[in-house]
Design an enzyme around this catalytic site. Sequence first.
Site, short mmCIF file in Angstrom:
data_model
loop_
_atom_site.label_atom_id
_atom_site.label_comp_id
_atom_site.label_asym_id
_atom_site.label_seq_id
_atom_site.Cartn_x
_atom_site.Cartn_y
_atom_site.Cartn_z
N LYS A 234 0.82 -1.21 0.00
CA LYS A 234 0.00 0.00 0.00
C LYS A 234 0.86 1.26 0.00
O LYS A 234 0.35 2.35 -0.28
CB LYS A 234 -0.93 0.01 1.23
CG LYS A 234 -2.08 -0.98 1.12
CD LYS A 234 -2.97 -0.92 2.35
CE LYS A 234 -4.13 -1.89 2.25
NZ LYS A 234 -4.99 -1.86 3.46
N HIS A 259 -1.54 -3.43 -5.02
CA HIS A 259 -0.71 -3.41 -3.82
C HIS A 259 -0.16 -4.80 -3.49
O HIS A 259 0.91 -4.92 -2.87
CB HIS A 259 -1.47 -2.82 -2.62
CG HIS A 259 -2.36 -3.80 -1.89
ND1 HIS A 259 -3.68 -4.02 -2.23
CD2 HIS A 259 -2.11 -4.61 -0.84
CE1 HIS A 259 -4.20 -4.91 -1.42
NE2 HIS A 259 -3.28 -5.29 -0.56
N HIS A 285 -2.42 -13.02 -0.26
CA HIS A 285 -3.46 -12.95 0.77
C HIS A 285 -4.80 -12.43 0.25
O HIS A 285 -5.80 -12.43 0.97
CB HIS A 285 -2.99 -12.10 1.97
CG HIS A 285 -2.92 -10.63 1.72
ND1 HIS A 285 -1.94 -10.05 0.93
CD2 HIS A 285 -3.70 -9.61 2.14
CE1 HIS A 285 -2.12 -8.75 0.90
NE2 HIS A 285 -3.20 -8.45 1.60
N HIS A 286 -4.84 -11.98 -1.03
CA HIS A 286 -6.12 -11.60 -1.63
C HIS A 286 -6.57 -12.59 -2.71
O HIS A 286 -7.53 -12.31 -3.43
CB HIS A 286 -6.02 -10.20 -2.23
CG HIS A 286 -6.11 -9.11 -1.21
ND1 HIS A 286 -7.24 -8.90 -0.44
CD2 HIS A 286 -5.20 -8.18 -0.80
CE1 HIS A 286 -7.03 -7.88 0.37
NE2 HIS A 286 -5.80 -7.44 0.18
#
Length: 380
Positions: A234, A259, A285-286
Amino acid sequence: MLTLADRTSHQALLDNRTILVVDDEEPIRRLLGYLLQSHGYTVTLAADASEARRQLDQQPYALMLCDVNMPGESGLDLVRTVLSHRPDVAAIMVTGLDSPVLANAALEAGAFGYVIKPFESNEVLIGVANALRRRRLELENRQHRDRLEDVVKTRTMALQQALEWLERSEKKLRLSREETIQRLAIAAEFRDSATAQHIQRMSHYCELLARQAGLPPDRCELIRTASPMHDIGKIGTPDHVLLKPGKFTQDEFNVICQHAEIGYRILSGSEAELLKVAAVIAYTHHERFDGKGYPRRLKGNAIPVEGRIAAIADAFDALTTQRVYKPAFDLNHAVDMMRAHRGEHFDPELLDTFFASMDEITRIHEHYADPSCDDIARAS
């Protein structure tokens, strides 16, 4: 960062209304020149490709209005060559032949428009205005990408220097290393609505789930230490997108999605196992268990277990804490919401394992709770 001279130069490039008309027929050439000059454009005339090149070498042009069929070098060849070396120039082709094949060839060469002789004045003026508008948008978009790349490079360089220092210091006290990592992660998290406590909760939820899933103790410890850096990317997200309180547009969502890859680029390439695990978590993680996540749309067990663990921990913490765009949900309500996506968003077995430890989850949630307004007031 752009200097005043850079910004002035770029603005001059955007505002350029100078047009080069290239046509071997003098009456057409003069007609186009008169028409465009009478509507405020600065026009130069060229009778063939050679003269056009000489004019292009002498000054910058915003647009080239070019005949297709000319003696010697054709207009299409001229446009291809010019656009390959001068991407800031827009081009419109002019021809007496109404041919779809020729029109497609002109567009593939990079032309923004195609005008057929004999033409109406409004047809030419509208084509020129649209080409210049598209040129301006492309230049602004290019400048935005360049600025974003510069920001990412600058911030990445600074962060990489910090991480290199961290690697050299890894033989020192473990607690000092962990504190440094957490502060780097907090620096990224503080750019949006998350808090330092989110870092603590996230890392402990990850460690809990890794342990309950049967991973080796040293791997659980690595995941606990590395997981605070899951959103380090980010740092490369523009503020106007990251801090937006409302719903994202598709373009803004695409920027946010970057990000994960930015975080991976920042953290990857190290020989330190800690940073390797952090890079994997940042990158995955997404991802979703059903393959509909980002950035690579990995599915099922193709997603590294560290990423599947972090996805559950991050989502649970996001649901159970307050954000600028939502209130905090009750823990039981959050559990129900996440179970509704069991096997879709989340690994079903890991999700069941996580919620089988609700006593420990509740303890972590309460121990690392965000400070209340009263707590902040007393501290100040």
